[in-house]
Design an enzyme around this catalytic site. Sequence first.
Site: not given
Length: 708
Positions: A257-259, A705-706
């Site tokens: 998950k996104d940081k 973010a991805e």
Amino acid sequence: MGKDRGRGRRNHHSKPYNKSNWRGQKKERSQHNGNPRNRSAPQQKSTLLENQVGITEFTNADAPGFTGILKSRFSDFHVNEIDSEGHVLELNDSTVPKATVEAVDPEKLAEWRKELEEVTGPEVWKDIASLAQAKFDPKTEQKVEIDVSSLDKDKRTKIHQLVKQLYTGKLVSTTLGQPQEEQQVTVEEPAAIPVEEKKTIRIMRPKHGRGDNRWNFPGEYVTFLVHKTNIDTGEVASTLASRLNLRPSQVNYCGTKDKRAKTTQNFSIKRRSPESIINAARAIRNVFFGNFNFRSTTLKLGDLQGNRFRIALRHIAKERQADIEASLESLKERGFINYYGLQRFGNSASVPTYEVGVALLKRDYKLACELILKPRDTDIEFMRAIREEWWEKRDSAAAAAKFYGDKFIEKKLLDGLARFGETDYSSALRQIPRNMLMLYPHAYQSLIFNRIASRRIKEFGLKLIPGDLVYAEQSEAMEEDNQVEPLETEAAETDEELPDGVEEDVDAVALEEESVFKRKVRALSEEDIASGKYKLSDVVLPLPGHDITYPANECGAWYEEMMAEVGLSSELLKHKEKTYALGGAYRKMIIQPNDLKWSFRRYNTPEDTLIASDFELMKGIPITAEPSEEEAKYLALVLEFSLPTAAYATMLLRELFKQDTSTATQMQLEQEAMTKKEEKDTPIVQEIVVETAPEETVEPEKEVAEGQ
């Protein structure tokens, strides 16, 4: 406390000091002091732009775009995993389950004891009772052993139950099978029991600080939700593993998950109690665990349907609300192009990850190593110094010694060069875990996909054409993002895990099964299109590989043309080294977000919290109250939507913005928006003092973010 205060001195104009992030506060103060008109623009680094990786088209280029600031704060970007059954995972239960011993009726216990005394003798139970009352003595081994070789499993279980029920917390029991070579059997005194059947139950006082380690939970694997802020999924897993004396690969999750966000996802660990997991979590800041459960199997990468996003876009122009509504309706109707986002290609325009991938695929291992270790202006300070030293001196051992820890790819590569020799590039590269190393060739596949998708939309628009590919079976429509078992297994056995975003790959599929993957898709005919059964969101585009079906139209030829630009072809993707072979994959060209909702939210300061996190909802912590329309200074757009795995939320936002979503662009837009607002609110003849914002809101480095 004193140490932190000395290093991060408070300005008397500032808001309450936050010692946990004094570096950011100091940086914010230096940028904001003085007249806002004199504020210098942030230093621009050579970060990638979207058009450099093939991201150029829109599903509706005529829809009005607008400006919104993405990830101004961590709390503006929330991601909740959607499990394999379609449930959105939310942290809402902080209960820590305890191991429970099912109570047995006292009369039944007495009956068991009488039954067992006939075999073990009454003296054994007196010894056990005395042991339970004895004081703990670390110098002696306090135990009672019962020969149970003649007892069946049911009777042995009753002994364990009696000890557990009568002496919970005081005594623990375990069954021992004596090894054959340790048993003495003579001709004169033959063994009454066959050697291989010798069994003993040992009853002991537990060691100081320890209890009964017998697993008393309803499943082998404990699952739990992890809610994190500004920390990588992999870092949470590796820290947790270290605290629980496990390998990182033994801490499992469904995807990264996104940081720079607040995210909630599922984890699983085998035979570690919830209490021990909670204790281990205390070593990790900004992470909360809860919603414990148990199951008989572990979680695997890809065991999810997608992610639910809640995103706040700040600095929305109030006069553009009608245009924004029109853009949202267009997105809901047409969807967005399923591009790979910029995160897939690294953060440096000078060394994008796909260039390393091309070098690996062409077997130019020297160039691949040099690109990975090449200095770049996007590096953090310590990494820049290490790269520059290696680039000048080519002393890998010295450069590797400057790293703390072993989590960086650069460190693993430098260790490899130091071990095998400064020119043995191929061996050095193999020191990088395969799943991490393959991200480079996968980035090249992603570049080709983006370019093909852009050209397909530009030349043919949003219509089906004969030769377009769709899944042969409708049930396979979501398989594009699942890992094939061999690759998934390999990832699970390393200390690093694959992100969700890596698609279905056939690198490790046996030769005789190669044609199966090609048959997963079929080309549309004129009759198929005329039937009205298919729409553009059914179309898939291949990622290039040696075992893939290409579109049976003009698009199919584009693949070989683009690969030829760098001296590659589908045939060369077989690769002599199996490690780098690319079988291929399929990916949807258009994604339509599920359950797209939106609302406008007023606020007054950049520090206002606009979306409540799982933790805040669970604890009843209120977020910033929304001001009245007359009092509000700013406007935000709050979006909620779901995406399948491997789809990028930033690409959805790009369709709305009609502009680049790169880090550099977002920083510039926010700087301009803030400056414009301050100039508007500041009288020319009056000099104002700008207060420092609370520390936790200062986030100078923007990341996009991805969605994973």
